[in-house]
Design a protein around this motif. Sequence first.
Motif, short mmCIF file in Angstrom:
data_model
loop_
_atom_site.label_atom_id
_atom_site.label_comp_id
_atom_site.label_asym_id
_atom_site.label_seq_id
_atom_site.Cartn_x
_atom_site.Cartn_y
_atom_site.Cartn_z
N ILE A 153 38.81 26.13 45.71
CA ILE A 153 40.07 26.62 45.13
C ILE A 153 40.14 28.14 45.24
N VAL A 154 39.05 28.80 44.87
CA VAL A 154 39.04 30.28 44.88
C VAL A 154 39.27 30.81 46.30
N SER A 155 38.66 30.18 47.28
CA SER A 155 38.80 30.68 48.65
C SER A 155 40.14 30.28 49.28
N PHE A 156 40.76 29.23 48.79
CA PHE A 156 42.05 28.80 49.36
C PHE A 156 43.17 29.76 48.98
N TYR A 157 43.21 30.20 47.74
CA TYR A 157 44.28 31.08 47.27
C TYR A 157 43.82 32.53 47.37
N HIS A 158 44.51 33.33 48.16
CA HIS A 158 44.07 34.71 48.36
C HIS A 158 44.25 35.58 47.12
N ASP A 159 44.91 35.06 46.08
CA ASP A 159 45.09 35.84 44.86
C ASP A 159 43.78 36.00 44.09
N PHE A 160 42.83 35.12 44.36
CA PHE A 160 41.54 35.20 43.68
C PHE A 160 40.58 36.08 44.48
N ALA A 161 39.86 36.93 43.78
CA ALA A 161 38.89 37.81 44.42
C ALA A 161 37.48 37.48 43.94
N ASN A 162 36.50 37.69 44.79
CA ASN A 162 35.11 37.46 44.41
C ASN A 162 34.50 38.65 43.67
N ALA A 163 35.11 39.81 43.84
CA ALA A 163 34.62 41.01 43.17
C ALA A 163 35.84 41.83 42.74
N PRO A 164 35.72 42.60 41.66
CA PRO A 164 36.88 43.39 41.23
C PRO A 164 37.19 44.49 42.24
N SER A 220 43.83 21.47 35.35
CA SER A 220 43.49 22.63 34.53
C SER A 220 42.73 23.73 35.27
N LEU A 221 42.10 23.40 36.37
CA LEU A 221 41.25 24.40 37.04
C LEU A 221 42.04 25.63 37.48
N LEU A 222 43.20 25.43 38.05
CA LEU A 222 43.98 26.57 38.55
C LEU A 222 44.39 27.53 37.42
N PRO A 223 44.95 27.04 36.31
CA PRO A 223 45.26 27.98 35.21
C PRO A 223 44.01 28.65 34.65
N ILE A 224 42.91 27.94 34.61
CA ILE A 224 41.65 28.56 34.14
C ILE A 224 41.26 29.70 35.07
N LEU A 225 41.31 29.46 36.36
CA LEU A 225 40.93 30.51 37.33
C LEU A 225 41.90 31.69 37.27
N HIS A 226 43.19 31.41 37.09
CA HIS A 226 44.16 32.52 36.98
C HIS A 226 43.87 33.37 35.75
N ASP A 227 43.59 32.74 34.63
CA ASP A 227 43.29 33.51 33.41
C ASP A 227 42.00 34.32 33.57
N CYS A 285 38.48 39.33 38.84
CA CYS A 285 37.87 38.54 39.90
C CYS A 285 37.26 37.27 39.31
N VAL A 286 36.81 36.41 40.20
CA VAL A 286 36.05 35.22 39.78
C VAL A 286 34.70 35.33 40.50
N GLU A 287 33.74 35.92 39.82
CA GLU A 287 32.43 36.17 40.43
C GLU A 287 31.67 34.86 40.65
N ASP A 288 30.67 34.94 41.51
CA ASP A 288 29.88 33.75 41.84
C ASP A 288 29.22 33.12 40.60
N GLU A 289 28.68 33.96 39.71
CA GLU A 289 28.05 33.36 38.53
C GLU A 289 29.09 32.73 37.60
N THR A 290 30.30 33.25 37.60
CA THR A 290 31.38 32.64 36.82
C THR A 290 31.74 31.28 37.40
N LYS A 291 31.79 31.19 38.72
CA LYS A 291 32.07 29.90 39.38
C LYS A 291 30.99 28.89 39.01
N ARG A 292 29.76 29.34 39.05
CA ARG A 292 28.65 28.44 38.72
C ARG A 292 28.73 28.00 37.26
#
Length: 164
Positions: free
Chosen positions: A80-91, A43-50, A57-64
């Motif tokens: 997971i976030v750093s492995f897939y380049h589709d995820f960004a840390n900031a918008p 489930s983690l990957l679909p959660i991160l995509h949504d 983006c998926v900000e640090d506080e969101t990851k926490r």
Amino acid sequence: MKGKKESKTVVQEAWIKELVLKNPAKYLLIDDIVSKHKNMEGSLLPILHDIQFEFGCVEDETKRYLANVLNLTRAEIQGIVSFYHDFANAPSPLPIIKLCGAEACQARGYRKLRDEIGVVANGRCQIETVYCLGLCSAGPSAMIGSDVHAQLNTEKLRHLIEAL
């Protein structure tokens, strides 16, 4: 998520409450996303995509926050976030155009379009290469936001960029 069971510390629970109070709408939406996917395998990957789709983006506080909600470590989320380049840390401050560079789109003019679009975009958008948008018979294709555009040439893409 199945697996690890661990009790949250008082500090973790206080941190979560403080975070949610800062932006209740954001964390309500994240909770809805987690609820939608949490009982499925992987489930983690679909959660991160949504989350990426909703917030850009998926900000640090969101990851926490996710680590706490899903009973995972922040390192697991970050991995997971750093492995897939589709995820960004900031918008991204610019609109993002995902230009398909898969073999079918390459055979239909991706390279020429990529080279020309840099001039057309002129710093107004961020251009990323992705591999397969699923429109192999109608390439070259690109995704802008959640919209996919096919049979592109420089002129069509110029109009799309001007509409951003």
